[in-house]
Design an enzyme around this catalytic site. Structure first.
Site, PDB file in Angstrom:
ATOM      1  N   CYS A 198     -58.270 -11.111   4.044  1.00 12.70           N
ATOM      2  CA  CYS A 198     -59.756 -11.787   3.367  1.00 12.70           C
ATOM      3  C   CYS A 198     -59.138 -12.496   2.515  1.00 12.70           C
ATOM      4  O   CYS A 198     -58.410 -12.368   1.493  1.00 12.70           O
ATOM      5  CB  CYS A 198     -60.476 -10.637   2.966  1.00 12.70           C
ATOM      6  SG  CYS A 198     -60.781  -9.387   4.535  1.00 12.70           S
TER       7      CYS A 198
ATOM      8  N   ARG B  79     -57.911 -17.541   4.752  1.00 11.57           N
ATOM      9  CA  ARG B  79     -57.050 -16.355   4.864  1.00 11.57           C
ATOM     10  C   ARG B  79     -58.415 -15.425   5.071  1.00 11.57           C
ATOM     11  O   ARG B  79     -58.250 -14.578   5.528  1.00 11.57           O
ATOM     12  CB  ARG B  79     -57.018 -15.372   3.209  1.00 11.57           C
ATOM     13  CG  ARG B  79     -56.210 -15.660   2.144  1.00 11.57           C
ATOM     14  CD  ARG B  79     -56.368 -15.431   0.980  1.00 11.57           C
ATOM     15  NE  ARG B  79     -56.085 -13.844   1.141  1.00 11.57           N
ATOM     16  CZ  ARG B  79     -53.889 -13.328   1.182  1.00 11.57           C
ATOM     17  NH1 ARG B  79     -53.946 -13.746   1.242  1.00 11.57           N
ATOM     18  NH2 ARG B  79     -54.868 -12.765   1.169  1.00 11.57           N
TER      19      ARG B  79
ATOM     20  N   TRP C 275     -62.409 -11.959   6.827  1.00 12.42           N
ATOM     21  CA  TRP C 275     -61.533 -11.905   8.210  1.00 12.42           C
ATOM     22  C   TRP C 275     -61.316 -10.464   8.631  1.00 12.42           C
ATOM     23  O   TRP C 275     -60.807  -9.189   8.187  1.00 12.42           O
ATOM     24  CB  TRP C 275     -59.932 -12.142   8.030  1.00 12.42           C
ATOM     25  CG  TRP C 275     -59.421 -12.576   9.017  1.00 12.42           C
ATOM     26  CD1 TRP C 275     -58.501 -11.326   9.690  1.00 12.42           C
ATOM     27  CD2 TRP C 275     -59.395 -13.242  10.252  1.00 12.42           C
ATOM     28  NE1 TRP C 275     -57.921 -12.041  11.381  1.00 12.42           N
ATOM     29  CE2 TRP C 275     -58.598 -12.979  11.224  1.00 12.42           C
ATOM     30  CE3 TRP C 275     -59.995 -14.886  10.881  1.00 12.42           C
ATOM     31  CZ2 TRP C 275     -58.009 -13.569  11.960  1.00 12.42           C
ATOM     32  CZ3 TRP C 275     -59.747 -15.860  11.169  1.00 12.42           C
ATOM     33  CH2 TRP C 275     -58.658 -14.717  12.525  1.00 12.42           C
TER      34      TRP C 275
ATOM     35  N   ASN D 149     -60.614  -7.309  -0.521  1.00  9.99           N
ATOM     36  CA  ASN D 149     -59.648  -7.810   0.725  1.00  9.99           C
ATOM     37  C   ASN D 149     -58.354  -6.663   0.891  1.00  9.99           C
ATOM     38  O   ASN D 149     -57.658  -6.107  -0.242  1.00  9.99           O
ATOM     39  CB  ASN D 149     -58.172  -9.082   0.103  1.00  9.99           C
ATOM     40  CG  ASN D 149     -57.309  -9.210   0.892  1.00  9.99           C
ATOM     41  OD1 ASN D 149     -57.150  -9.011   1.757  1.00  9.99           O
ATOM     42  ND2 ASN D 149     -56.786  -9.508   0.257  1.00  9.99           N
ATOM     43  N   GLY D 150     -58.380  -6.084   2.239  1.00 10.54           N
ATOM     44  CA  GLY D 150     -57.314  -5.486   2.417  1.00 10.54           C
ATOM     45  C   GLY D 150     -57.848  -4.605   3.371  1.00 10.54           C
ATOM     46  O   GLY D 150     -58.928  -4.853   4.292  1.00 10.54           O
TER      47      GLY D 150
ATOM     48  N   GLU E 228     -39.480 -16.305  24.716  1.00  8.71           N
ATOM     49  CA  GLU E 228     -40.674 -16.435  23.032  1.00  8.71           C
ATOM     50  C   GLU E 228     -39.969 -17.514  22.515  1.00  8.71           C
ATOM     51  O   GLU E 228     -40.603 -18.618  21.922  1.00  8.71           O
ATOM     52  CB  GLU E 228     -41.170 -15.344  22.291  1.00  8.71           C
ATOM     53  CG  GLU E 228     -42.124 -15.427  21.498  1.00  8.71           C
ATOM     54  CD  GLU E 228     -43.050 -16.067  21.208  1.00  8.71           C
ATOM     55  OE1 GLU E 228     -43.548 -16.573  22.831  1.00  8.71           O
ATOM     56  OE2 GLU E 228     -43.482 -16.767  20.769  1.00  8.71           O
TER      57      GLU E 228
ATOM     58  N   LYS F 194     -41.220 -21.562  21.704  1.00  9.55           N
ATOM     59  CA  LYS F 194     -41.201 -21.729  20.410  1.00  9.55           C
ATOM     60  C   LYS F 194     -40.753 -22.965  20.015  1.00  9.55           C
ATOM     61  O   LYS F 194     -41.242 -24.460  19.817  1.00  9.55           O
ATOM     62  CB  LYS F 194     -40.510 -21.083  18.817  1.00  9.55           C
ATOM     63  CG  LYS F 194     -41.962 -19.639  19.143  1.00  9.55           C
ATOM     64  CD  LYS F 194     -42.579 -19.503  18.099  1.00  9.55           C
ATOM     65  CE  LYS F 194     -44.313 -20.049  19.456  1.00  9.55           C
ATOM     66  NZ  LYS F 194     -44.520 -18.708  19.296  1.00  9.55           N
TER      67      LYS F 194
ATOM     68  N   GLU G 216     -42.287 -25.925  22.800  1.00 10.63           N
ATOM     69  CA  GLU G 216     -43.667 -26.675  22.037  1.00 10.63           C
ATOM     70  C   GLU G 216     -44.008 -27.590  20.975  1.00 10.63           C
ATOM     71  O   GLU G 216     -44.674 -28.342  21.360  1.00 10.63           O
ATOM     72  CB  GLU G 216     -44.507 -25.208  22.252  1.00 10.63           C
ATOM     73  CG  GLU G 216     -44.632 -24.235  20.989  1.00 10.63           C
ATOM     74  CD  GLU G 216     -45.899 -23.137  21.010  1.00 10.63           C
ATOM     75  OE1 GLU G 216     -47.262 -23.505  21.678  1.00 10.63           O
ATOM     76  OE2 GLU G 216     -45.365 -22.077  20.619  1.00 10.63           O
TER      77      GLU G 216
ATOM     78  N   HIS H 115     -27.780 -17.554  39.740  1.00 10.35           N
ATOM     79  CA  HIS H 115     -28.750 -18.212  41.610  1.00 10.35           C
ATOM     80  C   HIS H 115     -29.902 -19.062  41.077  1.00 10.35           C
ATOM     81  O   HIS H 115     -30.602 -19.825  41.584  1.00 10.35           O
ATOM     82  CB  HIS H 115     -30.360 -16.971  41.164  1.00 10.35           C
ATOM     83  CG  HIS H 115     -29.375 -15.313  41.884  1.00 10.35           C
ATOM     84  ND1 HIS H 115     -28.761 -15.366  43.063  1.00 10.35           N
ATOM     85  CD2 HIS H 115     -29.454 -14.649  41.396  1.00 10.35           C
ATOM     86  CE1 HIS H 115     -28.115 -14.161  43.128  1.00 10.35           C
ATOM     87  NE2 HIS H 115     -29.181 -13.337  42.150  1.00 10.35           N
TER      88      HIS H 115
ATOM     89  N   LYS I   6     -54.831 -24.605  18.806  1.00 10.47           N
ATOM     90  CA  LYS I   6     -54.634 -22.828  18.763  1.00 10.47           C
ATOM     91  C   LYS I   6     -55.275 -22.756  19.432  1.00 10.47           C
ATOM     92  O   LYS I   6     -53.820 -20.707  20.213  1.00 10.47           O
ATOM     93  CB  LYS I   6     -54.938 -23.027  17.032  1.00 10.47           C
ATOM     94  CG  LYS I   6     -54.735 -21.901  16.715  1.00 10.47           C
ATOM     95  CD  LYS I   6     -53.528 -21.372  16.684  1.00 10.47           C
ATOM     96  CE  LYS I   6     -52.699 -20.091  16.403  1.00 10.47           C
ATOM     97  NZ  LYS I   6     -51.662 -19.901  16.239  1.00 10.47           N
TER      98      LYS I   6
END
Ligand code: G6P
Length: 607
Positions: free
Chosen positions: A2, A28, A75, A101-102, A479, A483, A486, A502, A602
């Site tokens: 946050c 944030r 958040w 925050n936290g 992955e 990256k 994309e 193969h 996103k």
């Protein structure tokens, strides 16, 4: 994650300044917003669920009287986004307002205790314990400052707090433990904030508040104490070297790079999840007959890695399924005995949600892992866990991927223990290692970044890449490939290295680049064999290896070394970091924008 902000003006109204500063902290968090001011010995509060400008349109956040104010952009971590759960939170008498925050890890115990002492809670947040605890301490006859110090000593977890009270109407009190906190000094004002972007347009002078410190802001400036021994600290402001624009990304040129660097703290947050939800989800997984791990994009790659964790540790076979294929591939096999663990950073991906809705119609149990409390996935899951990574702005997922892996590993550990499939000692060792992973990630980031940048410079103009690995590292390779593909628009192919013969091997010719993820695990010997085959056909090998792996160092063209002793099931969390950097620096060398790749979004809310 946050954002908090506070402001003491020598004259004028503080609320519009807080409102503007919160907009600069919106990166944030942005599910709720609130402000509190003090005027004529009264607290004034406005808060609601929604983005800052939505809440402002409804409530006019600028229209609060007083030259002292605190504000918050949220958040959610505990308690869905709602007006009640929005900050600031107050005590029973409405005399103390707090923004936080936290995560306060021991809030359940504190809340229970405070309720037994008659405190009434309005929200479902962990944060609300703070004003009530201060209130409780004040009942014992302490001064406000002493009460705050005592409160700080009782709080466990990570937090930065800003507190105002009608009992001390000319001050703002702040406390820091782990979560960031700075103080800004201007000619006619003093500020506190989670981060530099909030204060940068107002001043270029800032003081960093360190862990375990309490700071009091007043007209004359600020005073800092170390909470543990109550010693006074003298620290002068420093000039902030960033322009307001640079400050938004904390000095990094792109959000993606900033988010790669945020992985150590984001991984630490995943170690603070509430045990009861992990246990509940573990119980559902234990009871399930068939478990389907359903997701898209990066979240699917996390599911693939998780399938290795579950089978290796808990001896549970799971089916990782790409969400858009779920109904076609598995639909008719889903029934009341099936459990779907849907993984979605946003909690809003249309294909993942359709798979989940379908499974619900067939009476299956739905479990969710997401980064957004209040998202659709949290509303339709039987049990959900929030990975608590804070907002991710770069389109390419980085910190949210490693956080997903950390949560999934914790589930696998619990399930293994519950099923008695792995010795208690082994699980304890793995848990110990997981606790060290944020520090290991930090070392990899700091020590290897430069080298990866150089490797990316060497290979950035190549036309096509292979990303290979064996076992759980094939998920890491997948992955790494996503990256690069994309954001750098480089065609790349990933597959478990055993598949080379193969088909894909026919693509290899002199100088063909192959990124090989090769920790020193059970597959090491076979991986070395695969590397030799590729080398024999002219491939250039970029190997991600364990520190001191001389065998591969001697045959690879380039290598990145990872700290020794990362257990196989946790290796994707660390071994993916060089691949994130590799994609990032390739993009930079190609002159593209890593934060906004063409044609991609996103959150994909259409099927
Ligand atoms: C998009 C994003 C990816 C993400 C995927 C799944 O494609 O660009 O970064 O991995 O959606 O998103 P989710 O929010 O469900 O994890």
């Amino acid at each position: 994650m946050c954002g908090i902000f506070g402001c003491i003006l020598k004259e004028g109204d503080a609320a519009p300044i807080v409102h503007d500063a919160l907009k600069r902290l919106e990166y944030r968090g942005y599910d709720s917003v609130g402000e509190a001011t003090i005027h004529d010995n009264k607290l004034f509060i406005k808060k609601d669920q929604g983005k800052i400008e939505e809440v402002h349109a409804l409530h006019n956040l600028d229209n609060l009287p007083g030259r002292i104010a605190i504000g918050h952009t949220r958040w959610a971590t505990h308690g869905a986004p709602s007006m009640r759960n929005a900050h600031p939170h107050i005590d029973c008498n409405g005399q103390i307002a707090v923004v936080h925050n936290g995560i306060i890890e021991n809030f359940s115990e504190l809340k229970k205790d405070l309720e037994e002492h008659g405190h009434l809670f309005q929200s479902k947040t962990d944060s609300e314990v703070v004003p009530h605890l201060i209130e409780e301490k004040l009942k014992g006859g302490l001064t406000f400052l002493e009460a705050l110090r005592e409160t700080a000593k009782h709080l466990e977890g990570a937090f930065s707090l800003a507190v105002i009270s009608v009992m001390e109407p000319n001050k703002i009190f702040c406390i820091r433990k782990e979560s960031p906190l700075i103080v800004g000094i201007a000619k006619n004002a003093t500020y506190c904030a989670s981060d530099i972007p909030a204060i940068r347009p107002l001043t270029d002078k800032a003081v960093t508040i360190e862990n375990g410190e309490l700071v009091v802001l007043e007209d004359e400036g600020y005073k800092i104490w170390r909470i543990a021994d109550w010693s006074r600290i003298s620290r002068n402001p420093k000039i902030i070297p960033w322009s307001p624009e640079m400050a938004e990304k904390q000095g990094y040129p792109h959000f993606m790079l900033k988010e790669i660097h945020e992985q150590p703290p984001s991984l630490r947050n995943t170690l603070r999840l509430q045990e009861k939800y992990l246990d509940l989800m573990t119980a559902f997984l234990d009871r399930a007959k068939d478990v389907f791990l359903v997701a898209c994009g990066t979240s699917y790659n996390a599911c693939l890695a998780a399938s290795y964790m579950f089978s290796k540790l808990a001896l549970l076979a799971t089916h990782p399924v790409i969400a858009s294929e779920f109904i076609e591939q598995q639909g008719r096999a889903i029934n009341i005995d099936s459990t779907i663990l849907a993984v979605s950073q946003s909690g809003e991906t249309a294909d993942t949600l359709s798979a989940v809705e379908y499974a619900r119609l067939r009476a299956a149990t739905v479990l969710g892992l997401t980064n957004v409390i209040g998202s659709t996935l949290t509303r339709i899951s039987r049990v959900y866990i929030c990975q608590q990574s804070g907002p991710e702005i770069g389109v390419a997922a980085t910190k949210t991927f490693t956080a997903q892996l950390s949560v999934l590993a914790q589930l696998a550990f619990r399930l293994a223990e519950k099923r008695g499939k792995v010795s208690h000692e082994e699980i304890e060792q793995l848990e110990e290692k997981l606790i060290q992973i944020p520090d290991i990630a930090e070392i990899v980031i700091q020590n290897q970044k430069k080298k990866i940048e150089q490797i990316a410079k060497k290979y950035y103009s190549k036309q096509c890449f292979f990303f290979l690995g064996r076992g759980i590292s094939s998920a890491t390779a997948l992955e790494g490939r996503l990256k690069l593909l994309e954001i750098a628009y480089v065609p790349a192919i990933a597959f478990p290295a055993g598949e080379s013969k193969h088909g894909p091997l026919s693509l290899v010719e002199k100088g063909f680049p192959v990124v090989f993820v090769c920790p020193k695990d059970e597959n090491h010997k076979t991986s070395v064999g695969n590397i030799m085959e590729l080398k024999a056909r002219g491939a250039s090998i970029i190997a991600i290896i364990e520190e001191g792996d001389e065998e591969i160092k001697n045959i690879a063209d380039d290598y990145i070394e990872i700290v020794k002793g990362v257990p196989e099931v946790l290796s994707p969390i660390v071994y993916v970091i060089p691949l994130q950097f590799f994609a990032y620096y390739t993009v930079v060398h190609r002159g593209l924008d890593p934060d906004r790749p063409r044609n991609l979004a996103k959150s994909v809310t259409v099927k």
